[in-house]
Each structure stands twice: as C-alpha cells, then as structure tokens.
Design an enzyme around this catalytic site. Sequence first.
Site, short mmCIF file in Angstrom:
data_model
loop_
_atom_site.label_atom_id
_atom_site.label_comp_id
_atom_site.label_asym_id
_atom_site.label_seq_id
_atom_site.Cartn_x
_atom_site.Cartn_y
_atom_site.Cartn_z
N GLY A 9 0.85 -1.20 0.00
CA GLY A 9 0.00 0.00 0.00
C GLY A 9 0.88 1.24 0.00
O GLY A 9 1.64 1.45 0.94
N GLY A 14 1.58 4.14 3.86
CA GLY A 14 2.57 3.20 3.35
C GLY A 14 3.85 3.87 2.89
O GLY A 14 4.96 3.41 3.21
N ASP A 34 1.74 -1.32 -4.68
CA ASP A 34 0.43 -0.68 -4.75
C ASP A 34 -0.31 -1.20 -5.99
O ASP A 34 0.32 -1.69 -6.93
CB ASP A 34 0.55 0.84 -4.82
CG ASP A 34 -0.73 1.54 -4.36
OD1 ASP A 34 -0.84 1.86 -3.16
OD2 ASP A 34 -1.64 1.75 -5.20
N ASN A 102 -12.41 -3.45 3.57
CA ASN A 102 -11.00 -3.71 3.83
C ASN A 102 -10.71 -5.19 4.06
O ASN A 102 -9.60 -5.66 3.82
CB ASN A 102 -10.50 -2.86 5.01
CG ASN A 102 -10.23 -1.42 4.58
OD1 ASN A 102 -10.31 -1.11 3.39
ND2 ASN A 102 -9.91 -0.56 5.52
N ASN A 127 -7.40 -0.80 9.02
CA ASN A 127 -8.52 -0.74 9.95
C ASN A 127 -9.73 -1.52 9.44
O ASN A 127 -9.88 -1.66 8.24
CB ASN A 127 -8.92 0.73 10.17
CG ASN A 127 -8.11 1.37 11.29
OD1 ASN A 127 -7.90 0.76 12.33
ND2 ASN A 127 -7.65 2.60 11.07
N HIS A 182 -8.00 -1.09 19.53
CA HIS A 182 -7.76 0.18 18.86
C HIS A 182 -9.13 0.75 18.51
O HIS A 182 -9.69 0.45 17.47
CB HIS A 182 -6.94 -0.08 17.59
CG HIS A 182 -6.42 1.16 16.95
ND1 HIS A 182 -5.80 2.17 17.65
CD2 HIS A 182 -6.40 1.55 15.64
CE1 HIS A 182 -5.43 3.12 16.81
NE2 HIS A 182 -5.79 2.78 15.60
#
Length: 316
Positions: A9, A14, A34, A102, A127, A182
């Site tokens: 990424g 990144g 990427d 994600n 995330n 988190h």
Amino acid sequence: MGKKVTVVGAGFYGSTTAQRLAEYDVFETVVLTDIIEGKPQGLALDLNQSRAIEGFETKVVGVSTGPNGEGYEAIEGSDVVVITAGLPRKPGMSRMDLLGVNAKIVRQVAENVAKYAPNAVVVVVSNPLDEMTALAQIATAFPKNRVLGQAGVLDTARFTNFVAETLGVPVKSVKTLTLGSHGDTMVPVPSQCTVDGRPLTELLPADKIEELVTRTRNGGAEVVALLKTGSAYYAPSAAAARMAKAIAEDSGEVWPVCAWVDGEYGISGVYLGVLAELGATGVRKVVETPLTDAELASLKEAAEAVRAKQSDVADL
C-alpha cells in the site's frame, strides 16, 4: 544476505512507512507495492534520490500488483511485511465502517504474502485493526506469533503527547500505556503512567486524566475530522516502522501491540492490545504488566468485545 521489508500500500501511510524504514538504514531493500500502476515506482525513484542527502544505502523498489497476485513475486524473501492496504476513514466514519471493504483487500494481500514470503512476520495496520489482524492470521495460516497489529504504539504515543502538552514537560519524561483494542474499548492504564517517575495520578486530577484518555481514544477521529480527506499517517507510520525495525533486528524491545493472547491476564484465544517483546519470530512473548482491578476488568471487557467481532472475520 541483507534484510528485506515489504510495505503493501503506497498511500500516505505506506509511503511514509517506507521512507522511515529506508532512512533507518538497517535493511538492504524496502519493497513498496500498490495496485496503482506507476505510483510505487515513482515514490521509490523519489526516495532513492534522497539517499545521497540523508546518507542511507537501503534501496527502495516500487512494484505494481494486480488482482490475481501479479507482481507479488517481488516480495519474495521478505523478513517483515507491513500491510497498510485498504481504505482510510472519512470524517464521521468509525473504524468498523471499513470492515467489509477492507476485509476483502487484506485477505487477498495476506494470501499473496503466504505464497511469496512464507517466513515473514506480518505487521497489520489496516482498519479496523484488531479484526484485520485476526483476518490476516487466518488468511496466511501463519503461526499466531508471526502476525501482529500496530495500535498500542500509536495510542500510547498519542496519550504521552497529550500528557506532555498538558503538563508542559518534555515528551521523554512521560511514560504512558494503553491496552485493549484500537477504538472504543481502548484501555488506558493510568496506574502505569508516570512523569519523571512520579505517578500521573499525583500530578493530574482524575477528571483531567479521563479527559486525556477520551482524547486518546478519539485521537484518530480528531485528525480525520481536521484533515477532511484521509487519516493520520506521520505518527502511525512511525509506530509501524519501529515495530518492523525491532523485528528485523531481533531486538527484544517491548512495545504495546495487537498480539494473540493465550492465558495472559486470564484471557485466551483473541487478538488484543498488550505489551509484547518483539523479535525475529514476531511476538516472542506477551509481557504482563500489573493492573488495578478496574483496569483488568476493562481489559477483559475489551477482549470480549473484540472476540465477538473477530469471530465474524473468518467468513469475510
């Protein structure tokens, strides 16, 4: 053979992580990948041209990857892989809002990591963090100690910064700790927080500490709201890069990370924010820290909240 690290990424997170890893000059190669054709190559070219100025020899290699795993052969032999791929939050979004989209991205990346870098330690930063760490472990089928998530280093750094600013003291005089998840069930540990060795509870009233805890818990959202587009990356990339460095150097440094907990604190079978000793095998061991009864209860509560969500990711 020198050390090799891959950052998946090439967004702000990144690319900044790749820059920090290159500037440490402890790796022979940093691979930046990427899905956008040309972007990682352009960033790598730019970073390599800074070597003479900053005085590092690490070579940065940019690679575009395709939907069927094209390009991933470039990560072969990586000692550490940092997964930053995925969408960042937009204002008003929670980390959990990113789960579905994600999960697909992280699963595909993790499967390619398992194929081309089967001995790597994987550091997940996508995330929602705790869930994506669990998913990456399932998708790679790596031993659980070799898959960990970056959260506590960042959350602790935010807490430390807020305490230092509130008291007008140097950051290095402040020690703080956050455990748990988190996000909403983050567990700051005031009993382990000190300023020049003095307990934080002696220097700030309980309500002020609670205010700083809340600001820490919402630290990412505060940055997202101000930026309007994208999310934090300077502090997060510093956290991920330090973890990757500790792993590559087999340093044994102790950092708060998202690690597999198996009996520590009376909690088992879940990825959770805890202190851990890091080395070439990933998490060498979870380091239990003394907690008050209330802090331990909060940690167990966080574990159950995360467990419920992590059990769902296997199907994503």
